[in-house]
Structure formats: structure tokens, C-alpha cells
Design an enzyme around this catalytic site. Structure first.
Site, mmCIF file in Angstrom:
data_model
loop_
_atom_site.group_PDB
_atom_site.id
_atom_site.type_symbol
_atom_site.label_atom_id
_atom_site.label_comp_id
_atom_site.label_asym_id
_atom_site.label_seq_id
_atom_site.Cartn_x
_atom_site.Cartn_y
_atom_site.Cartn_z
ATOM 1 N N LYS A 91 0.834 -1.213 0.000
ATOM 2 C CA LYS A 91 0.000 0.000 0.000
ATOM 3 C C LYS A 91 0.868 1.263 0.000
ATOM 4 C CE LYS A 91 -3.033 0.884 3.508
ATOM 5 N NZ LYS A 91 -2.955 2.274 4.015
ATOM 6 N N SER A 92 1.856 1.312 0.870
ATOM 7 C CA SER A 92 2.700 2.521 0.954
ATOM 8 C C SER A 92 3.396 2.779 -0.381
ATOM 9 C CB SER A 92 3.761 2.346 2.040
ATOM 10 O OG SER A 92 3.170 2.307 3.304
ATOM 11 N N ARG A 149 -7.349 -2.920 9.809
ATOM 12 C CA ARG A 149 -6.328 -3.795 10.422
ATOM 13 C C ARG A 149 -6.888 -4.535 11.645
ATOM 14 N NH1 ARG A 149 -2.494 -3.517 6.941
ATOM 15 N NH2 ARG A 149 -1.871 -1.506 6.118
ATOM 16 N N GLN A 177 4.943 9.439 7.141
ATOM 17 C CA GLN A 177 4.034 10.353 6.449
ATOM 18 C C GLN A 177 4.504 11.793 6.610
ATOM 19 O OE1 GLN A 177 0.127 9.311 7.892
ATOM 20 N NE2 GLN A 177 0.106 7.388 6.754
ATOM 21 N N ASP A 202 1.948 -1.085 12.109
ATOM 22 C CA ASP A 202 0.644 -1.506 11.592
ATOM 23 C C ASP A 202 0.313 -2.957 11.957
ATOM 24 O OD1 ASP A 202 0.232 1.003 10.509
ATOM 25 O OD2 ASP A 202 1.018 0.459 8.542
ATOM 26 N N ARG A 227 -8.097 12.396 12.667
ATOM 27 C CA ARG A 227 -6.659 12.108 12.836
ATOM 28 C C ARG A 227 -5.829 13.391 12.723
ATOM 29 N NH1 ARG A 227 -5.318 7.106 9.184
ATOM 30 N NH2 ARG A 227 -3.350 7.262 10.315
ATOM 31 N N ARG A 255 2.867 5.953 -3.315
ATOM 32 C CA ARG A 255 4.012 6.762 -3.759
ATOM 33 C C ARG A 255 4.246 6.638 -5.259
ATOM 34 N NH1 ARG A 255 4.164 5.706 1.520
ATOM 35 N NH2 ARG A 255 5.504 6.907 2.932
ATOM 36 N N GLY A 280 -4.866 8.218 5.479
ATOM 37 C CA GLY A 280 -3.933 9.184 6.055
ATOM 38 C C GLY A 280 -2.752 9.451 5.143
HETATM 39 C C1 S3P Z 1 2.539 4.942 6.242
HETATM 40 C C2 S3P Z 1 3.188 5.282 7.386
HETATM 41 C C3 S3P Z 1 2.763 4.861 8.729
HETATM 42 C C4 S3P Z 1 1.775 3.704 8.659
HETATM 43 C C5 S3P Z 1 0.723 3.918 7.609
HETATM 44 C C6 S3P Z 1 1.356 4.078 6.249
HETATM 45 C C7 S3P Z 1 3.064 5.441 4.956
HETATM 46 O O1 S3P Z 1 2.139 5.956 9.364
HETATM 47 O O2 S3P Z 1 1.182 3.484 9.911
HETATM 48 O O3 S3P Z 1 -0.161 2.806 7.577
HETATM 49 O O4 S3P Z 1 2.664 4.921 3.892
HETATM 50 O O5 S3P Z 1 3.892 6.355 4.981
HETATM 51 P P1 S3P Z 1 3.006 7.070 10.137
HETATM 52 O O6 S3P Z 1 3.967 7.624 9.180
HETATM 53 O O7 S3P Z 1 2.032 8.106 10.604
HETATM 54 O O8 S3P Z 1 3.643 6.333 11.259
#
Ligand code: S3P
Length: 421
Positions: free
Chosen positions: A16-17, A381, A162, A308, A116, A21, A88
């Protein structure tokens, strides 16, 4: 107790991350990016639709997603609010991405995302010269008035990929040098992808420095399988009576491998049977076998690499009847739900022993049959972690509003019923 057998192979969906990106940086590249195996889930769709509202041209997500990049200054004002849904990563990274553009963007989201914290990105962006306005004290809706930004040397005092990525993207699109120092190293996918696209980004652990880039080369990449999604099946196989499971092409980035390390420390049997590289990310097939577990403690320094997966680890401890103590994880309270409260209250409601601490939790008690109903409070989750606990030997657990898994792993329930017999 009925004997749970777990067999076969699960290729979990793309990370996902990395998927978020790839869309963002592909939209800023010069030329056409080709991204294979992107995650098609509600969160990544949110990123796609927000980028398209900002003038990008990203087609429906498919097995190969082709992105026609518009260059570092290719985005323009959206005529409507940018709806980030539950995501987020979409809201925080894109706030950084638009901050260096001379237009205004209004970010909105669902109820969970609106609660959030967003000040953590607004503060450094304001320092750089953008103006961020909140309808309430914090959270969404947030309006970002972009401007020409100045260089920044920012200490986050926390560990958040993030926040770090928002600052890097603001520096990238406004052509200024940025430096970010974190308390502990957070996931580094943004830095790796930028490097693959020709940007000068150094990362020496907790300090990251990006120097101005004139252009981004397009991406040509395969998205590895998401280690956070693979973790559910690694956990299930571990607590099964009889289990051997292969999880191919999982991203082995060390900033994401905390769950595998923790499970191994508990006595889990996980090996990497083949490893390779996919762009700047290493990947491999994990082979997991069932195992007898013992209790462990997770402390602050380990938290970023398994943030996570902590709800799942709590469910693993409950399934195996061993003790788990987590400290230094107050960040869990700022996720899609307050994950300390959600995990502990749901563990208790199915008959496990668990308690909340301000910065973590404790699970303990012998192995017993658990049963009852779980309310994941819309948090994907939590739903999946309790789905695994429910599938574990002898447990009868009903997860309410199961469809919330769609934000990160739409086929989770189908894959679960395929491998657990
Ligand atoms: C993520 C960073 C994490 C993670 C989120 C995805 C990202 O959050 O918990 O599920 O893709 O950069 P934080 O950067 O707020 O810790």
C-alpha cells in the site's frame, strides 16, 4: 480443539505505501511510468482520484498502470475539495506535494480520517512558507494555501514516514533542499523511489536530506507484495496445528520487517527461501511453518518497523496463550481507530485477558477457546487481525462490518477461506 490446517501459497496484493508513492511520483515524472502490480484498494483509489482532481491523468488501476507524468510543476488547482476517504497517507503526503504550488487545496476525508492529527504536517509546511487552515482545532478539513517554499531542517521528535514524506515532497516540488531528523527510522519507500527516479536523497538512518531536482525520470517497476498484508497469513500459519505456507514476492525492506522479527523471537518458524530486488526494494518468498510460541516484549525502538502489525501481534499472543507487552506505542492511538483501545476491548469481549496502557498494552493468559463478536470500528487492520484470531484453532469469532478490509486488502476474506481448512 479442532485442528486447523493451513497450506498453500498466498500472493498478497501490492504494498500500500509503495502503491501510493508510485502514483504520486509517477504523476510528477517527465514521461510515462509503468507500474505493475499496484494495489487496487479504496485507499490507493483515493490517491488516484485526488491526483486526477489536481490535473493528473491516472487511468483505472490495473495489473499494469501507465501514468503520463506532468512534471514537477504539472499539477493545478482542483475545482472541488480533495476527498482522501479513509487514507492518512493520501492526505498527509499530498498536503506536502501541493504546498509548493501557488494555489489552494482543501482536504477532506471520512469520519475516521477527519479525527486524525494533521498539524504534524501543517507545522513544517507552515515553517516552509505555506499557509494551512483548519476548520476545527486539528484534523480535516484542512485548507493548504501553497506558495514558494523555503528550505527546512526539521526535527520531528517522532517517527512518521508520512510527516517525513510530506516534507520531502514539499522540497521536491518547490526545488529547495530539505533535511528531516526523526527520533527513530521510519519506513523509507519515498527515499528509495526518489533515488530510483534520479533524485539526490541521502538517508543515514534517522536523518534524511533531499537536494533540489530538476526532473524525475519515469518509473518502471513491479510493486512487491505488502508485508503488512502478508503478516496476517504468516500469523495464521504460525498458530495453526498443521501449517506450511509460502508468501511470494514480499517486500523485505528492513523498515517494514519488525513483525517477522518479533514472530521469530516468539519462536515462529519463518525463512526467506528466495530473495531478489524489485527496483530499490528487496523482495523474497517467505516460508512459514506452524510453531509453539513464547511471550515477548516490544519496546519503543522496535515500534516503527511493525506499527501496523501490532494489533495482529496482540491477536497472535491471544491465540497462542502467551504474554505480550507493548510499550512506547502511543502512536497507535492516532491510527484509523485508537488501536490500543480497539484491540484491548475486542480481545476482552471474546474472552481473552488484555489491558490498556497509555503507550501500549498487555495480553496474557493461557490458551483457551475464544468466542464472541468483534466491532473493528471501521478499522481494516483490526478486522483482519480478529479474522485471523477467529480462524485460529477452536475460536468462534464474528467480525462485524467485515467490508472495511477494502481500504487495504479487498480479497482478504476470500484468501483466508482458501488457505484455512
Ligand atoms: C505509512 C506510514 C505509517 C503507517 C501507515 C502508512 C506510509 O504511518 O502506519 O499505515 O505509507 O507512509 P506514520 O507515518 O504516521 O507512522
Amino acid at each position: 480443539m479442532a485442528a486447523l490446517n493451513v497450506r498453500g501459497t498466498v500472493r498478497v496484493p501490492g504494498d500500500k505505501s509503495i502503491s501510493h508513492r508510485a502514483l504520486m511520483l509517477g504523476a510528477l515524472a517527465e514521461g510515462e511510468s509503468s507500474v505493475r502490480g499496484i494495489l487496487d484498494s479504496a485507499d490507493v483509489r483515493s490517491t488516484r482520484s485526488v491526483l486526477n482532481a489536481l490535473g493528473a491523468d491516472i487511468p483505472e488501476l490495473g495489473s499494469v498502470t501507465t501514468i503520463a507524468g506532468g512534471g514537477l510543476k504539472g499539477l493545478r488547482a482542483s475545482g472541488s475539495a480533495l476527498d482522501c476517504g479513509n487514507s492518512g497517507t493520501t492526505a498527509r503526503l499530498l498536503a506536502g506535494l501541493v504546498a509548493g504550488n501557488d494555489f489552494t487545496s482543501r482536504f477532506v476525508g471520512d469520519d475516521s480520517l477527519s479525527r486524525r492529527p494533521m498539524k504534524r504536517v501543517a507545522e513544517p509546511l507552515t515553517y516552509m512558507g505555506a499557509r494551512c487552515e483548519f476548520d476545527r482545532d486539528d484534523g480535516l478539513p484542512m485548507t493548504v494555501h501553497g506558495a514558494g517554499l523555503r528550505s527546512i531542517d526539521w526535527e520531528t521528535g517522532s517517527s512518521s514516514a508520512q510527516v517525513k514524506s510530506a516534507i520531502l515532497l514539499a522540497g521536491l516540488t518547490s526545488g529547495v533542499k530539505v533535511r528531516v531528523t526523526e527520533k527513530r527510522r521510519s519506513r523509507d519507500h519515498t527515499e528509495r523511489m526518489l533515488r530510483a527516479m534520479g533524485v539526490d536523497v541521502e538517508n543515514d538512518g534517522t536523518q534524511v536530506c533531499l537536494r533540489p531536482a530538476r526532473r524525475l525520470a519515469p518509473l518502471d517497476m513491479d510493486i512487491p507484495a505488502d508485508p503488512s498484508s502478508a503478516a496476517y497469513f504468516a500469523a495464521l500459519c504460525t498458530v495453526a496445528r498443521n501449517g506450511v505456507l509460502d508468501l511470494p514476492e514480499v517486500c523485505l525492506n528492513p523498515t517494514r520487517s519488525g513483525f517477522v522479527e518479533a514472530l521469530s523471537r516468539m519462536g515462529g518458524d519463518i525463512e526467506v527461501i528466495s530473495a531478489s530486488f524489485s527496483g530499490e526494494e528487496s523482495t523474497g518468498t517467505l516460508r512459514v511453518r506452524s510453531a509453539e510460541l513464547t511471550g515477548i516484549e516490544i519496546t519503543e525502538e522496535e515500534v516503527p518497523a511493525l506499527i501496523d502489525e501490532l494489533p495482529l501481534l496482540a491477536c497472535v499472543a491471544a491465540a497462542a496463550g502467551v504474554e505480550l507487552v507493548v510499550t512506547g506505542a502511543q502512536e497507535l492511538r492516532a491510527k484509523e481507530s485508537d488501536r490500543i483501545a480497539t484491540v484491548v476491548s475486542n480481545l476482552r469481549s471474546v474472552g481473552a485477558q488484555a489491558e490498556e496502557h497509555p503507550d501500549g498494552l498487555r495480553v496474557w493468559g493461557g490458551r483457551r477457546t475464544l468466542g464472541g463478536s468483534v466491532d473493528p470500528r471501521g478499522d481494516h487492520r483490526i478486522a483482519m487481525a480478529f479474522g485471523i484470531l477467529g480462524a485460529a484453532t477452536g475460536n468462534r469469532i464474528t467480525v462485524e462490518s467485515r467490508e472495511c478490509v477494502g481500504v487495504s486488502y479487498p480479497a482478504f476474506w476470500t484468501d483466508l477461506s482458501r488457505v484455512a481448512a
